[in-house]
Design an enzyme around this catalytic site. Structure first.
Site, PDB file in Angstrom:
ATOM      1  N   ASP A  88       0.812  -1.222   0.000  1.00 18.27           N
ATOM      2  CA  ASP A  88       0.000   0.000   0.000  1.00 18.27           C
ATOM      3  C   ASP A  88       0.846   1.275   0.000  1.00 18.27           C
ATOM      4  O   ASP A  88       1.999   1.265   0.414  1.00 18.27           O
ATOM      5  CB  ASP A  88      -0.866   0.054   1.272  1.00 18.27           C
ATOM      6  CG  ASP A  88      -2.021  -0.929   1.236  1.00 18.27           C
ATOM      7  OD1 ASP A  88      -2.024  -1.820   0.376  1.00 18.27           O
ATOM      8  OD2 ASP A  88      -2.909  -0.791   2.091  1.00 18.27           O
ATOM      9  N   HIS A 138      -6.153   3.048  -3.820  1.00 16.16           N
ATOM     10  CA  HIS A 138      -6.058   3.313  -2.371  1.00 16.16           C
ATOM     11  C   HIS A 138      -6.477   4.759  -2.094  1.00 16.16           C
ATOM     12  O   HIS A 138      -5.986   5.367  -1.163  1.00 16.16           O
ATOM     13  CB  HIS A 138      -4.630   3.036  -1.905  1.00 16.16           C
ATOM     14  CG  HIS A 138      -4.463   2.831  -0.427  1.00 16.16           C
ATOM     15  ND1 HIS A 138      -5.385   2.172   0.366  1.00 16.16           N
ATOM     16  CD2 HIS A 138      -3.458   3.194   0.413  1.00 16.16           C
ATOM     17  CE1 HIS A 138      -4.949   2.146   1.627  1.00 16.16           C
ATOM     18  NE2 HIS A 138      -3.789   2.771   1.683  1.00 16.16           N
ATOM     19  N   HIS A 142      -5.604   9.365   0.633  1.00 15.03           N
ATOM     20  CA  HIS A 142      -5.467   8.563   1.853  1.00 15.03           C
ATOM     21  C   HIS A 142      -6.191   9.155   3.065  1.00 15.03           C
ATOM     22  O   HIS A 142      -5.752   9.024   4.201  1.00 15.03           O
ATOM     23  CB  HIS A 142      -3.975   8.340   2.180  1.00 15.03           C
ATOM     24  CG  HIS A 142      -3.702   7.054   2.907  1.00 15.03           C
ATOM     25  ND1 HIS A 142      -3.828   6.926   4.273  1.00 15.03           N
ATOM     26  CD2 HIS A 142      -3.305   5.842   2.450  1.00 15.03           C
ATOM     27  CE1 HIS A 142      -3.508   5.674   4.622  1.00 15.03           C
ATOM     28  NE2 HIS A 142      -3.200   4.999   3.532  1.00 15.03           N
ATOM     29  N   HIS A 228       3.744  -2.280   3.113  1.00 12.59           N
ATOM     30  CA  HIS A 228       3.847  -0.938   2.516  1.00 12.59           C
ATOM     31  C   HIS A 228       5.167  -0.814   1.769  1.00 12.59           C
ATOM     32  O   HIS A 228       6.231  -0.985   2.391  1.00 12.59           O
ATOM     33  CB  HIS A 228       3.749   0.132   3.602  1.00 12.59           C
ATOM     34  CG  HIS A 228       2.423   0.125   4.311  1.00 12.59           C
ATOM     35  ND1 HIS A 228       2.151  -0.732   5.347  1.00 12.59           N
ATOM     36  CD2 HIS A 228       1.298   0.842   4.091  1.00 12.59           C
ATOM     37  CE1 HIS A 228       0.903  -0.535   5.754  1.00 12.59           C
ATOM     38  NE2 HIS A 228       0.357   0.408   5.016  1.00 12.59           N
TER      39      HIS A 228
HETATM   40 NI    NI Z   1      -2.583   3.103   3.350  1.00 13.26          NI
END
Ligand code: NI
Length: 273
Positions: A88, A138, A142, A228
């Site tokens: 992510d 995503h 954010h 991530h």
């Molecule tokens: Ni995230």
């Protein structure tokens, strides 16, 4: 149907025969008409399964007698122990190194991109698709969607998707809501929501050994592992994580391969079906 994954049998065999470190030929091959979720390409006999691949992987985890060689791009997750690696918050400065690692290991992963970051590194996003990875949304910036109105949530999702399209790659089908946070408004947006069942907490500890330890402790058949690619400690952990997951018999696939068909508004935490 996800034609991206349907690759010609000749290309499959070429990939199987490729030497370690050779670029994947799969991405360059044109799609063929085969049903989604086709049976894994099977070479050799039919006993145990270790998710072994050619090149590096085969040398690291040499197939024992009776082990099936599986090409993960064609795997049927109803029949084998699939797991999806997800990354992510990119693309970011470490993403290129991660793509090199995944390419060398012949692993396809899923990247949930933050739209506002895409225009800074559109080449990495195009490489993700060219390398056979899945790209998901995503959101644009954010924000925690549950704090927003329906219009606000829709804007975050639409802008995120538009930014990915602007990099000249296919529109993302899947949404990972920031922080895994969603409500009934999020579910009404008309996209499948992809959360996870294995949280490496890589952002919290920023330690490669911890990423590997947590992933191996919690992983099960059908798991979706959260990481991530914005963290160098995570990117450094991935080669060993791949080796150890394969040694445990897991086959590494994209989220769409793991889940098969998905429903708009449904929330997925794993691919166990
Ligand atoms: Ni995230």
């Amino acid at each position: 149907m996800h034609p991206r994954w349907l690759i010609a049998a000749s290309a499959v065999l070429a990939l199987t025969a490729a030497p370690a470190g050779a670029p994947s030929t799969a991405a360059a091959a044109g799609p063929v008409s085969a049903p989604q979720g086709t049976v894994a390409l099977t070479l050799g006999s039919t006993a145990g399964l270790t998710g072994v691949l050619p090149g590096d992987a085969a040398r690291t985890n040499p197939p024992s007698a009776g082990t099936r060689l599986i090409l993960e791009a064609r795997v049927d997750c109803r029949k084998v122990r699939c797991v999806a690696l997800t990354f992510d918050d990119g693309p970011y400065r470490y993403t290129g190194k991660l793509l090199n690692t995944l390419e060398a290991a012949h692993v396809h992963a899923t990247f949930f991109l933050v739209g506002a970051k895409v225009s800074k590194r559109p080449g990495l996003v195009r490489r993700m698709i060219a390398d056979g990875h899945e790209v998901g949304n995503h959101t644009w910036s954010h924000l925690e969607l549950t704090r927003l109105s329906l219009a606000g949530q829709r804007s975050q999702v639409t802008r995120g998707a538009r930014a990915i399209r602007a990099a000249h790659v296919p529109r993302p089908r899947l949404l990972r809501p920031p922080f895994g946070s969603f409500n009934r408004l999020t579910r009404s947006l008309g996209v499948p929501l992809i959360n996870w069942d294995v949280d490496t907490l890589d952002w919290k500890y920023q330690n490669s050994a911890s990423v590997i330890r947590r992933a191996l402790r919690d992983v099960k058949r059908g798991s979706i592992i959260l990481m991530h690619d914005t963290l160098p400690t995570t990117v450094s952990a991935v080669p060993q994580l791949i080796r150890k997951l394969r040694a445990k018999g897991f086959v590494l696939v994209t989220v769409s391969q793991l889940l098969g068909s998905t429903k708009p508004g449904h929330v997925y935490f794993n691919g166990r079906r």
